[in-house]
Motif scaffolding. Structure first.
Motif, PDB file in Angstrom:
ATOM      1  N   LYS A  63       2.546   0.014  11.369  1.00 22.00           N
ATOM      2  CA  LYS A  63       1.592   0.688  10.690  1.00 22.00           C
ATOM      3  C   LYS A  63       1.434   2.507  10.578  1.00 22.00           C
ATOM      4  O   LYS A  63       1.719   2.703  11.688  1.00 22.00           O
ATOM      5  N   SER A  64       1.084   3.002  10.064  1.00 16.30           N
ATOM      6  CA  SER A  64       1.298   4.481   9.623  1.00 16.30           C
ATOM      7  C   SER A  64      -0.248   5.404  10.062  1.00 16.30           C
ATOM      8  O   SER A  64      -1.208   4.532   8.981  1.00 16.30           O
TER       9      SER A  64
ATOM     10  N   GLU B  87       0.288   3.910   2.727  1.00 16.84           N
ATOM     11  CA  GLU B  87       0.779   3.557   4.375  1.00 16.84           C
ATOM     12  C   GLU B  87       1.922   3.462   4.096  1.00 16.84           C
ATOM     13  O   GLU B  87       2.880   3.838   4.752  1.00 16.84           O
TER      14      GLU B  87
ATOM     15  N   ASP C  52       0.732  -1.713   0.151  1.00 14.00           N
ATOM     16  CA  ASP C  52      -0.055  -0.013   0.036  1.00 14.00           C
ATOM     17  C   ASP C  52       0.865   1.294   0.089  1.00 14.00           C
ATOM     18  O   ASP C  52       1.694   1.441   0.986  1.00 14.00           O
TER      19      ASP C  52
END
Length: 348
Positions: free
Chosen positions: A315-316, A148, A145
């Motif tokens: 994760k962002s 992300e 992604d």
């Protein structure tokens, strides 16, 4: 792939000048460069400094900012090896370096006297097409992604390298000053993935909620807590073994030298303009503390930081906005109103 001659980007012509969302030329890659169709770009506090022009390092003008670009390789310079059209690639703060000096030889490319910096001395990722030195461009697995992963390319790599610089062991306490911002929210996650216990310092209920949601253990709200130093020392039973300073507060940096544990390390990452790090010499010596600077990361740090992301350990916490909204994002950043990280979509 069909490559246009013009594209949309945000450019400014003087420090603090108008941020113009307009048609600009698509750059031509040099022999050692990739041309990357940037899909998304993170927005970093450094981009604000580049626009303000308030760092002692001269900025290129006019300038297209941005240095957390994630996209697809659409053209390759004639001397490039190891890349092909269609690969996913990331644009980092360090766009290129000489690869011949003492610093480059030792893997400290960011300290190269000839370092070329995306969104500062080299037009960056706040445009639909940007160039990057093929050696320094980050390899991103196809299928990732891109929205992300964008903040990992600077914020993620930077805090991961800073945590390594703190020389911590699993189970030890690390305090993160600015824990719910773009860098801080990633630092919390990397710290947890590396086995550390995390104290977060930031302001406001919303930021505390984010901190707790990503695994932080103990939160200190500087808008409510009068004795930050004492509170952290008590919560960690003697002080944090390491501190990662990603906030842009001179007072917060000074405080970190007082609540860091004896023999611990305070790592400087955030760079408020004109700031000085003050540490009482007697206390500094008697407690044998270390204060170190950590400046982005090298190619190995980038690969390792991306691996944590690819394995789902980091994760962002992002908000996606159109590239054309960049002036409004900068305004929120100036007011300290951003929780997590903004990522801009270059197609809008």
């Amino acid at each position: 792939m069909s490559i246009p001659t013009t594209q949309k980007g945000v450019i400014f012509y003087e420090s603090r000048g108008k941020l113009e969302y307009k048609d600009i030329p698509v750059p031509t890659p040099k022999a050692n460069e990739l041309l990357i169709n940037v899909k998304y770009s993170g927005v970093c506090h450094t981009d604000l400094h580049a626009w303000h022009g308030d760092w002692p390092l001269p900025v290129k003008l006019p300038l297209v900012g941005g240095h957390e670009g994630a996209g697809v390789v659409v053209a390759i310079g004639e001397s490039v090896k190891g890349w092909k059209i269609g690969d996913y690639a990331g644009i980092k703060w360090l766009n290129g370096s000489c690869m011949n000096c003492e610093y480059c030889e030792q893997g400290n490319e960011s300290n190269c006297p000839e370092a070329d910096l995306s969104g500062y001395t080299h037009d960056g990722s706040f445009q639909q097409y940007a160039t990057a030195d093929a050696i320094q461009a980050a390899k991103i697995p196809v299928g990732t992604d891109l929205a992300e992963v964008a903040p990992i390319l600077c914020a993620g790599v930077t805090v991961y390298k800073a945590l390594k610089s703190a020389n911590l062991r699993a189970g030890e306490w690390v305090a993160i000053s600015g824990a719910a911002g773009g860098l801080g929210s990633l630092a919390v996650q990397y710290a947890k993935a590396m086995g550390y216990r995390v104290v977060g310092i930031d302001g406001g209920d919303e930021k505390e909620k984010l901190f707790k949601s990503i695994g932080g253990e103990f939160f200190v709200d500087f808008t409510k807590e009068k004795d930050i130093i004492g509170t952290i020392i008590k919560a960690t039973n003697g002080g944090a073994h390491g501190v990662i300073n990603v906030s842009v507060s001179e007072a917060a940096i000074e405080a970190s030298t007082k609540y860091v544990r004896a023999n611990g390390t305070s790592v400087l990452v955030g760079m408020p303009a004109g700031a000085v790090c003050r540490s009482d010499v007697f206390d500094h010596v008697v407690r044998s503390i270390s204060i170190v600077g950590s400046y982005v990361g090298n190619r190995a740090d980038t690969r390792e930081a991306l691996d944590f992301f690819a394995r789902g350990l980091v994760k962002s916490p992002i908000k996606i906005a159109p590239l054309s909204d960049l002036p409004e994002i900068f305004e929120k950043m100036e007011k300290g109103q951003i929780v997590g990280r903004y990522v801009v979509d270059t197609s809008k």
